[in-house]
Design an enzyme around this catalytic site. Structure first.
Site, short mmCIF file in Angstrom:
data_model
loop_
_atom_site.label_atom_id
_atom_site.label_comp_id
_atom_site.label_asym_id
_atom_site.label_seq_id
_atom_site.Cartn_x
_atom_site.Cartn_y
_atom_site.Cartn_z
N HIS A 180 1.05 -1.20 0.01
CA HIS A 180 0.11 0.00 0.15
C HIS A 180 0.97 1.37 0.10
O HIS A 180 0.46 2.16 0.50
CB HIS A 180 -0.84 0.08 1.32
CG HIS A 180 -1.55 -1.03 1.52
ND1 HIS A 180 -2.94 -1.32 0.85
CD2 HIS A 180 -1.42 -2.31 1.98
CE1 HIS A 180 -3.39 -2.44 1.18
NE2 HIS A 180 -2.55 -2.99 2.05
N SER A 301 17.17 18.69 -17.88
CA SER A 301 15.95 19.31 -17.94
C SER A 301 16.37 20.80 -18.65
O SER A 301 17.45 21.02 -18.54
CB SER A 301 15.26 19.59 -16.70
OG SER A 301 14.85 20.99 -16.79
N LYS A 307 18.53 19.05 -12.41
CA LYS A 307 17.71 17.85 -12.80
C LYS A 307 18.24 16.89 -13.35
O LYS A 307 19.25 16.86 -14.00
CB LYS A 307 16.43 18.27 -13.74
CG LYS A 307 15.34 19.04 -12.90
CD LYS A 307 14.59 18.48 -11.81
CE LYS A 307 13.57 17.28 -12.40
NZ LYS A 307 12.62 18.06 -13.36
N GLU A 314 10.38 6.25 -17.29
CA GLU A 314 9.13 7.01 -17.69
C GLU A 314 8.66 6.39 -19.12
O GLU A 314 7.45 6.18 -19.04
CB GLU A 314 9.17 8.31 -17.40
CG GLU A 314 9.13 8.86 -16.10
CD GLU A 314 9.72 10.27 -15.81
OE1 GLU A 314 10.20 10.79 -16.56
OE2 GLU A 314 9.09 10.58 -14.83
#
Ligand code: ARG
Length: 483
Positions: A180, A301, A307, A314
């Site tokens: 969870h 980025s 970044k 992804e």
């Protein structure tokens, strides 16, 4: 198939559709019964060469087998057989050299036949004796699918090996195991990695299963009702390496279950990759910090100089959506069709190719990201908080004869007391612990290290060292590619 000669490809019906590139005459496999050619819009919708040109190696291979079978059946004279086989070989060479690029033909079958006319002249008109594009395309696509499955299977095994490789290195790294999204019990990093490797073994089983049903040969069944030529289909089966013959022409020419099954196996494989990538993406964040992606698998980025983006992970997650779409497109394509070939089925290839291409694009990148991943032991350890030992304490109370449900409640109380005092469960005052259960302070004292906690879960399939090692060995064998 009459009326063809090497110069006469734009005979009846071939009223030069606008798709005819570079002034080359289009070759047609039909047209005798039409007074006029196809309208441009209809022609553009109908033609599939831009997609199915990829089937040329399979089409040439199946054509060669067909010629040999026709020769055996006495439909072709021995010299005709030799000439056609030689011609097909040269057609294959020309296609390997790029002859499909910009070709004006309707589809790959038309292209191969036109090139064969160019090579051997009128005799090419005998190639399609007793054969239809319906059994032909089903055969070509099955051959292509079998090769694609074999290639994907190798990539899945390599991804599995990458996980096993990291697992070997991560046997002694401990971190919270989550359910969870909440910290639950300490586990080994290796254990988390192999948890993502097991689904890949099931994916490989599913791919092998799909391949088993794909290896059924439609060739020799003609358009709908069987071939009019006395061809021995078992000869074709052996020449093309299929396991068995499709039992019914009407079924086999319209059957694309093998495409749908392969797409399901790929959609589930992509789903597994997505879950793995998604979990690693979270672990790569500053919030968890459990892993660091190598420079070669991180992107920057355009605005934020600090970044370090996990684009590969992804995208692996994002690509799974495409695979799910491909599967649903294919099943949607099939559901309304009667038995036998309908032109709807021409759509199968764009869908299957997209799925296979996407998977073959994703797997190597995901594998590379995993192979080069650095686990960050300190962050993993810092995430281990004392509440993760709650189950251990309950188990100890059970050992002293307390029923588990009661032990659960008692330890729950200890957790609450710890929370109220702002300390870990090991640091609750002895008097408070004793007030909950007289044996608790003694059990707290014997909780031992994080490693001790993990080792207490030594059932087969658990996260104790020996159990994880056994899984690693089993998986290492499972991912060994037999060449
Ligand atoms: N290009 C077609 C396909 O991909 C080949 C089969 C055409 N068959 C036919 N009867 N028109 O499905």
């Amino acid at each position: 198939m009459t009326g063809h000669d090497s110069a006469g490809h734009d005979a009846p019906g071939a009223a030069s559709p606008a798709g005819a590139a570079g002034g080359r005459a289009p070759h047609q496999l039909w047209g005798g019964r039409f007074a006029l050619g196809l309208e441009e819009a209809a022609d553009r919708l109908n033609r599939s060469l831009a997609v199915d040109h990829r089937l040329w190696p399979q089409d040439v291979r199946a054509a060669r087998a067909w010629v040999l079978a026709l020769g055996r059946a006495g439909v072709l004279a021995p010299d005709e057989e030799v000439t056609l086989v030689g011609g097909l070989e040269r057609v294959g060479e020309r296609l390997a050299d790029g002859a499909a690029a910009g070709a004006p033909d309707e589809d790959v079958h038309t292209l191969v036949e036109r090139l064969l006319y160019e090579e051997v002249g009128e005799l090419a008109g005998k190639l399609n004796t007793g054969r239809s594009r319906n059994d032909q395309v089903a055969t070509d696509l099955r051959l292509w699918t079998l090769e694609a499955i074999a290639e994907i299977d190798r990539e899945v095994a390599a991804l599995g090996e990458a996980l096993v490789g990291q697992a070997r290195k991560g046997l002694d790294l401990l971190l919270p195991g989550y359910t969870h999204g909440q910290r639950a019990q300490p586990v080994r990093w290796a254990y988390v990695l192999v948890a993502h490797a097991w689904p890949l073994t099931r994916d490989r089983e599913r791919l092998a299963d799909a391949a088993g049903r794909t290896a059924e040969l439609p060739l020799g069944l003609g358009a709908v009702a069987g071939s009019g030529m006395p061809v021995d289909r078992t000869v074709l089966q052996k020449l093309l390496g299929f396991d068995r013959l499709s039992p019914n022409a009407l079924d086999a020419t319209g059957d694309r279950d093998f495409v749908a099954e392969t797409l399901f196996a790929l959609a589930l494989l992509a789903t597994h990759c997505s879950r793995l990538a998604g979990e690693l993406q979270a672990y790569a964040s500053s919030e968890y910090g459990f892993v660091r992606l190598a420079d070669g698998y991180s992107t920057g980025s355009s605005l934020l100089p600090q970044k370090r983006n996990p684009d590969v992970l992804e995208l692996a997650r994002g690509k799974a959506a495409r695979l799910l779409g491909d599967l649903s497109a294919m099943v949607g394509l099939l559901k309304g069709l009667p038995a036998g070939y309908s032109k709807d089925l021409q759509e199968d290839k764009a869908i299957l190719f997209d799925a296979v291409d996407t998977v073959l694009l994703t797997l190597p990148a995901l594998r590379g990201a995993i192979e080069t991943l650095e686990p960050v032991a300190g962050c993993m350890e810092r995430a281990l908080d004392q509440s993760l030992l709650a189950t251990d304490l309950a188990d100890k109370l059970v050992g002293a004869g307390v029923p588990f449900r009661e032990a659960h409640t008692l330890v729950g109380r200890l957790v609450r007391a710890a929370e109220a005092a702002g300390v870990g469960i090991r640091d609750v005052g002895t008097d408070v612990a004793q007030g909950i259960h007289p044996k608790l302070p003694g059990f707290i004292a014997t909780l031992g290290s994080w490693d001790d906690s993990v080792e207490r879960r030594a059932t087969a399939g658990g996260s104790a060292r020996a159990a994880v090692q056994a899984q690693i060995e089993e998986l290492a064998t499972a991912f060994q590619v037999v060449l």
